[in-house]
Design a protein around this motif. Structure first.
Motif, PDB file in Angstrom:
ATOM      1  N   ILE A 472       0.903  -1.244   0.077  1.00 19.46           N
ATOM      2  CA  ILE A 472      -0.007   0.027   0.053  1.00 19.46           C
ATOM      3  C   ILE A 472       0.910   1.299   0.111  1.00 19.46           C
ATOM      4  N   ASP A 473       0.777   2.081  -1.234  1.00 17.37           N
ATOM      5  CA  ASP A 473       1.776   3.251  -1.189  1.00 17.37           C
ATOM      6  C   ASP A 473       1.121   4.176  -0.292  1.00 17.37           C
ATOM      7  N   VAL A 474       1.852   5.071   0.189  1.00 19.37           N
ATOM      8  CA  VAL A 474       1.629   6.236   1.195  1.00 19.37           C
ATOM      9  C   VAL A 474       1.433   7.570   0.203  1.00 19.37           C
ATOM     10  N   VAL A 475       0.239   8.164   0.351  1.00 13.25           N
ATOM     11  CA  VAL A 475       0.033   9.384  -0.604  1.00 13.25           C
ATOM     12  C   VAL A 475      -0.403  10.514   0.289  1.00 13.25           C
ATOM     13  N   GLY A 476      -0.430  11.666  -0.510  1.00 12.14           N
ATOM     14  CA  GLY A 476      -0.870  12.840   0.320  1.00 12.14           C
ATOM     15  C   GLY A 476       0.066  13.314   1.437  1.00 12.14           C
ATOM     16  N   VAL A 477       1.197  13.113   1.673  1.00  9.29           N
ATOM     17  CA  VAL A 477       1.872  13.622   2.885  1.00  9.29           C
ATOM     18  C   VAL A 477       2.226  15.048   2.578  1.00  9.29           C
ATOM     19  N   GLU A 478       1.938  15.956   3.555  1.00 13.65           N
ATOM     20  CA  GLU A 478       2.318  17.344   3.607  1.00 13.65           C
ATOM     21  C   GLU A 478       3.308  17.807   4.438  1.00 13.65           C
ATOM     22  N   LEU A 479       4.490  18.297   3.713  1.00 13.04           N
ATOM     23  CA  LEU A 479       5.691  18.719   4.457  1.00 13.04           C
ATOM     24  C   LEU A 479       5.548  20.172   4.531  1.00 13.04           C
ATOM     25  N   VAL A 480       5.844  20.851   5.672  1.00 11.74           N
ATOM     26  CA  VAL A 480       5.944  22.329   5.679  1.00 11.74           C
ATOM     27  C   VAL A 480       7.444  22.761   6.114  1.00 11.74           C
ATOM     28  N   VAL A 481       7.902  23.436   5.043  1.00 14.66           N
ATOM     29  CA  VAL A 481       9.569  24.036   5.319  1.00 14.66           C
ATOM     30  C   VAL A 481       9.392  25.162   5.265  1.00 14.66           C
ATOM     31  N   PRO A 482       9.510  25.844   6.598  1.00 15.07           N
ATOM     32  CA  PRO A 482       9.471  27.411   6.695  1.00 15.07           C
ATOM     33  C   PRO A 482      10.673  27.981   6.327  1.00 15.07           C
ATOM     34  N   ASP A 483      10.453  29.255   5.955  1.00 16.19           N
ATOM     35  CA  ASP A 483      11.835  30.218   5.714  1.00 16.19           C
ATOM     36  C   ASP A 483      12.742  30.490   7.250  1.00 16.19           C
ATOM     37  N   LEU A 484      13.929  31.052   7.022  1.00 13.32           N
ATOM     38  CA  LEU A 484      14.610  31.371   8.116  1.00 13.32           C
ATOM     39  C   LEU A 484      14.034  32.527   8.645  1.00 13.32           C
ATOM     40  N   LEU A 485      14.126  32.494   9.899  1.00 15.12           N
ATOM     41  CA  LEU A 485      13.975  33.824  10.657  1.00 15.12           C
ATOM     42  C   LEU A 485      14.992  34.603  11.065  1.00 15.12           C
ATOM     43  N   ASP A 486      14.709  36.001  11.192  1.00 16.50           N
ATOM     44  CA  ASP A 486      15.815  36.985  11.223  1.00 16.50           C
ATOM     45  C   ASP A 486      16.884  36.637  12.368  1.00 16.50           C
ATOM     46  N   THR A 487      16.094  35.943  13.378  1.00 16.57           N
ATOM     47  CA  THR A 487      17.128  35.680  14.322  1.00 16.57           C
ATOM     48  C   THR A 487      17.966  34.421  14.446  1.00 16.57           C
ATOM     49  N   ASP A 488      17.697  33.815  13.252  1.00 16.24           N
ATOM     50  CA  ASP A 488      18.764  32.506  12.753  1.00 16.24           C
ATOM     51  C   ASP A 488      20.170  33.014  12.306  1.00 16.24           C
ATOM     52  N   LEU A 489      20.405  34.346  11.818  1.00 16.43           N
ATOM     53  CA  LEU A 489      21.571  34.363  11.481  1.00 16.43           C
ATOM     54  C   LEU A 489      22.267  35.582  12.114  1.00 16.43           C
ATOM     55  N   ILE A 490      23.650  35.571  11.787  1.00 20.86           N
ATOM     56  CA  ILE A 490      24.557  36.698  12.190  1.00 20.86           C
ATOM     57  C   ILE A 490      25.345  36.974  10.986  1.00 20.86           C
ATOM     58  N   THR A 491      25.387  38.096  10.589  1.00 18.90           N
ATOM     59  CA  THR A 491      26.224  38.400   9.352  1.00 18.90           C
ATOM     60  C   THR A 491      27.146  39.645   9.538  1.00 18.90           C
ATOM     61  N   GLY A 492      28.124  39.684   8.682  1.00 16.62           N
ATOM     62  CA  GLY A 492      29.037  40.790   8.717  1.00 16.62           C
ATOM     63  C   GLY A 492      30.164  40.736   8.003  1.00 16.62           C
ATOM     64  N   VAL A 493      31.241  41.619   8.265  1.00 16.21           N
ATOM     65  CA  VAL A 493      32.325  41.690   7.069  1.00 16.21           C
ATOM     66  C   VAL A 493      33.784  41.539   7.822  1.00 16.21           C
ATOM     67  N   VAL A 494      34.877  41.066   7.304  1.00 18.43           N
ATOM     68  CA  VAL A 494      36.035  40.972   8.072  1.00 18.43           C
ATOM     69  C   VAL A 494      36.924  42.019   7.111  1.00 18.43           C
ATOM     70  N   LEU A 495      37.719  42.970   7.816  1.00 17.03           N
ATOM     71  CA  LEU A 495      38.685  43.954   7.168  1.00 17.03           C
ATOM     72  C   LEU A 495      39.769  43.898   7.965  1.00 17.03           C
ATOM     73  N   ASP A 496      40.989  44.180   6.984  1.00 12.45           N
ATOM     74  CA  ASP A 496      42.082  44.237   7.579  1.00 12.45           C
ATOM     75  C   ASP A 496      42.515  45.430   8.123  1.00 12.45           C
ATOM     76  N   PRO A 497      43.773  45.625   8.734  1.00 12.53           N
ATOM     77  CA  PRO A 497      44.064  47.040   9.572  1.00 12.53           C
ATOM     78  C   PRO A 497      43.721  48.237   8.639  1.00 12.53           C
ATOM     79  N   ASP A 498      43.960  48.435   7.526  1.00 12.78           N
ATOM     80  CA  ASP A 498      43.375  49.378   6.722  1.00 12.78           C
ATOM     81  C   ASP A 498      42.187  49.611   6.156  1.00 12.78           C
ATOM     82  N   GLY A 499      41.301  48.632   6.776  1.00 17.07           N
ATOM     83  CA  GLY A 499      39.706  48.604   6.414  1.00 17.07           C
ATOM     84  C   GLY A 499      39.322  48.114   5.125  1.00 17.07           C
ATOM     85  N   LYS A 500      40.298  47.122   4.478  1.00 14.29           N
ATOM     86  CA  LYS A 500      39.940  46.557   3.319  1.00 14.29           C
ATOM     87  C   LYS A 500      39.421  45.128   3.527  1.00 14.29           C
ATOM     88  N   PRO A 501      38.521  44.572   2.631  1.00  9.39           N
ATOM     89  CA  PRO A 501      37.772  43.349   2.984  1.00  9.39           C
ATOM     90  C   PRO A 501      39.138  42.236   2.961  1.00  9.39           C
TER      91      PRO A 501
END
Length: 853
Positions: A472-501
């Motif tokens: 008996i095959d299983v049919v009609g399974v619903e899978l909810v995959v939500p977006d990331l939340l704002d609190t899930d991430l930390i973002t930024g940039v790394v610079l050298d002593p002269d301010g270059k990436p």
């Protein structure tokens, strides 16, 4: 029972370089390689191996599996699309200089080798000769050539340890040279490359780097020609034990590897035979020819033992065509080594058939050999179909969908599971949703289960529980995959002593919530920007470091999850000085220094690459933060200093090491001392028990110290007062010997006697008189070096070259994996049975009776 190792974040970061290089060599996407490393770290933190020194090969295995599974998922999505080659940014001037420096250091290390090791290395890697050809040219046995090569690599490894201060430093530094597929063959005919003093051709440099890194990172040397001319005859090796005591027994003049031959002679008669001369062997194939394929035979049956025809057999990560079982259920699959220098490797096999549950399992393949895997039972399976939607109910395509168990650990909290998933999310049966969100999973086993899913820039989702019933095959399974939340991430940039990436800077996020601490690491992109998916709902310490070591690290503390645009500016690189002396005030040369900066209440890895400026004086780049310092040197007790301030080490900071105790002795064969044998010390198990790969251990299989015997066979190995140790001696052509337990100090002259060993031979007895062919049989002496073999026709098996003493013989679920060693510890005592005894020069008969199991 404590069966797992507590893994610290810094111990994982220390392996990050080579792990990413390995993942990059298997995947064409640098971001995907970072993801694979992260997933491997998560697996290590949640379900770590049980022994720290088993971490490197275990991590390598995990990285390979994750990379292959990611490739498989991608191949399923675009089945007929050829994978694009990995592209890397163009080399900078700094990279070019570093490569030139790589050549120079390797050449210097080889030139510093003593004879005959230096000549052997030059002939092997710089002139491309095989072990057989070197043996002919230098007029020594082939086994001696292999021993010299191993000794040379051990010495190169130790020299690089001293040069860079830690194994991780130079392993990660050299590894990119060793992953060029065109250069990895360690065997082969002579190369057209030219040996020029001070210069290495790129391909030969890669071969040598590969060999040295493999010895360091995995702890195992896979001889590319070990199967050619290897001594498998107990009879011929036994004869050497009749030698009279005389001159020291040098490995290059005495160890003979006869051709493999087995005769029906009594043990006493075998012991009196003389060793056969090594017959000339054909040179190995050219380096461009792949390692011979391994032939894997199997038979598929249903639950009632009836044959399954039409079963498709394939292997993860291999391009070999799938095999299909015939009307009798028989199938043959040919597997090829993932590397030109591995003669045995682990294969993850998949068996699929309509209306059957997909089966996957691991086997060990042996180059040029056939293995019968016996009967493989495939039970019934069904198809599961459904639809993926986002949190708003809209169809979601491009989602990875796989099978999940009915229940899985939620002690980590739902937020962590939503961000990172769990190892319980199986990728064996997996697919990707269509643009309309629909998906189909084939070959799902009967029982209660769920499906899970995740897409780029989404959280994990999982369905409600469903039950798969036969037909008996299983049919009609619903899978909810939500977006990331704002609190899930930390973002930024790394610079050298002269301010270059700073492109590709390593960025780590540390957390400590009292009951748990951990770390996640990512590399910045080409513009220096980074994005980290957080672990827990807490604040983080974010540390950025430049892998090239041009700048000092930068750190930001108490960073809230959800922070965007964090700026981390690296500092100017400073230098610290250390004077290392013994208790008598003498300068200590060849010391190993390791620095680990403190982040909050824990330390993290920092690739300082300390170097020796002069006798006993060392320099290292400053980590820019308070740090701990570990210093060790041969013959001295290691010392660890906590929370040193960089400002205290601008002028030389003095470190005093106390003298260590020594165990002295000699390694002999039939009373004659043997030079060049390897002697290792191992911590005895004083309380509880330990297993390696499921076999009981008498002592910790990981060496506390190691050396090779001098010309007179003598050794002096360092130890700490009060330690309870075992000593182990090894030399090619002889069974290993061990002695213990020994309480330090011990002033005796200890003797380790190597012998030709003995053999265990028998049959596997199964219920109802079934043929035991294909059953995996393992033997163990308690030294952490068990062996396995698949029984042949009639269930026959045989092990040779076994050390005299007590042994275990048992059935195993699978053959030992050459890439992974698993160790388990417990503080509780348990009895160990040793039902089989091996004697020198004799064959012990032992049938493995499984009729009542």
């Amino acid at each position: 029972m404590d069966s797992s190792l507590h893994i610290t974040p810094e111990s994982l970061v220390a392996h990050g370089g080579w792990m990413r290089d390995l993942a990059s060599s298997l995947l064409a996407d640098a971001g995907a390689a970072d993801d694979v490393v992260q997933e491997a770290w998560i697996a290590a933190m949640r379900r770590p191996p049980a022994e720290e020194r088993a971490l490197e090969p275990w991590l390598a295995r995990v990285v390979r599996n994750l990379a292959w599974k990611r490739r498989r998922s991608e191949q399923r999505r675009v089945e007929h699309e050829t994978r694009s080659a990995s592209t890397e940014p163009s080399d900078s001037a700094h990279d070019t200089l570093e490569r030139i420096e790589t050549q120079r250091i390797l050449v210097e290390a080889v030139a510093a080798l003593g004879e005959p090791l230096r000549t052997t290395v030059v002939l092997r890697w710089f002139e491309g000769l095989s072990s057989v050809e070197i043996a002919r040219r230098t007029n020594v046995p082939e086994g001696t050539v292999r021993w010299r090569l191993k000794s040379a690599l051990d010495e190169l490894r130790e020299r690089l340890d001293r040069r860079f201060g830690s194994r991780e430093s130079w392993s990660a530094w050299l590894l990119p040279w060793s992953v060029d597929p065109a250069s990895l063959s360690l065997g082969g005919a002579a190369s057209s490359a030219v040996w020029i003093p001070g210069v290495l051709t790129m391909g030969l440099l890669a071969k040598l780097a590969a060999a040295v890194v493999v010895v360091a990172a995995v702890g195992v040397w896979w001889w590319s020609e070990a199967r050619e001319g290897q001594a498998s005859s107990l009879e011929a090796r036994s004869a050497a034990a009749t030698l009279e005591p005389d001159e020291p027994l040098a490995l290059e003049s005495s160890v003979v590897f006869p051709g493999s031959k087995r005769e029906d002679v009594a043990p006493a008669e075998r012991a009196s035979e003389t060793p056969a001369e090594v017959a000339p062997q054909a040179a190995p194939a050219a380096a461009t020819q792949a390692t011979p394929a391994a032939r894997l035979e199997m038979r598929f049956v249903d639950r009632n033992g009836r044959p399954w025809s039409g079963v498709r057999v394939s292997a993860l990560g291999e391009d070999a065509p799938a095999s299909t079982s015939d009307s009798e259920g028989h199938a043959v699959f040919e597997s090829r080594s993932p590397s030109d220098f591995e003669t045995q490797w682990s294969v993850e096999l998949y068996a699929r058939r309509d209306a059957c549950a997909t089966r996957h399992w691991y086997v060990t393949a042996h180059a040029g050999a056939s293995s019968n895997l016996g009967e493989i039972v495939l039970g019934p399976g069904v198809r599961v179909s459904g639809r993926v939607v986002d949190q708003n109910g809209r169809a979601r395509g491009g989602v990875d969908v796989g099978l999940a168990p009915e229940s899985f650990d939620v002690y980590e909290g739902e937020a962590r599971l939503r961000r990172h998933g769990t190892s319980a999310f199986d990728r064996v049966i997996a697919t990707r949703s269509a643009p309309d969100g629909s998906f189909v999973l084939d070959g799902v086993a009967l029982g209660r289960a769920r499906v899970w899913g995740r897409a780029e820039e989404s959280r994990f989702g999982w369905s409600e529980v469903f039950e798969a019933q036969e037909s008996i095959d299983v049919v009609g399974v619903e899978l909810v995959v939500p977006d990331l939340l704002d609190t899930d991430l930390i973002t930024g940039v790394v610079l050298d002593p002269d301010g270059k990436p700073v492109p590709r800077a390593a960025v780590s996020a540390y957390f400590d919530v009292g009951h748990e601490s951990g770390m996640r690491m990512r590399h910045a992109d080409a513009t220096g920007h980074f994005e980290i998916l957080v672990e827990l709902d807490t604040s983080y310490a974010i540390v950025a470091a430049d892998d090239s070591g041009r700048f000092a690290p930068a750190a930001a503390f108490d960073v809230a999850q959800g922070t965007r645009g964090l700026e981390l500016r690296l500092g100017a690189a400073g230098e610290l000085l250390f004077d290392v002396r013994d208790s008598e005030g003498n300068a200590v040369r060849g010391a190993v220094l390791a620095l680990a900066p403190w982040i909050g209440d824990s330390t993290s890895f920092f690739n300082a690459r300390p170097r020796e400026l002069e006798a006993g004086r060392y320099a290292a780049k400053s980590p820019g933060l308070p740090f701990s310092l570990e210093v060790s040197a041969a013959g001295l007790r290691p010392r660890k200093l906590e929370r040193l301030e960089p400002s205290a080490c601008v002028a030389p900071f003095e470190v005093v090491l106390e003298r260590a105790s020594r165990l002295r002795g000699q390694v002999v064969v039939a009373g004659r001392p043997i030079a060049g044998a390897r002697v290792t010390s191992h911590a005895a198990i004083e309380q509880g028990w330990m297993t390696r790969d499921g076999f009981d251990c008498l002592y910790d299989p990981n060496a506390a110290d190691s050396l090779t015997t001098a010309a007179a066979g003598t050794f002096e190995i360092t130890a700490s007062p009060g330690e309870l140790l075992w000593l182990r001696a090894e030399a090619p052509g002889w069974a290993a010997a061990d002695l213990g337990p020994i309480r330090v100090p011990d002033e005796r002259e200890l003797v380790l006697e190597l012998t030709a060993g003995g053999a265990i031979e028998g049959r596997v007895l199964l219920p109802d008189g079934r043929d035991g062919e294909g059953t995996v049989v393992g033997v163990n002496r308690g030294d952490g070096e068990p062996r396995t073999v698949r029984a042949g026709p009639g269930g026959a098996f045989r092990f040779e070259g076994l050390a005299p003493g007590n042994w275990q013989v048992q059935r195993c679920e699978r053959e030992l994996d050459p890439h992974s060693r698993q160790t388990t510890r417990s503080s509780q005592d348990k009895p160990t049975e040793w039902p089989c005894t091996v004697h020198v020069g004799r064959v012990t008969r032992f049938d493995l009776d499984l009729t009542e199991r």
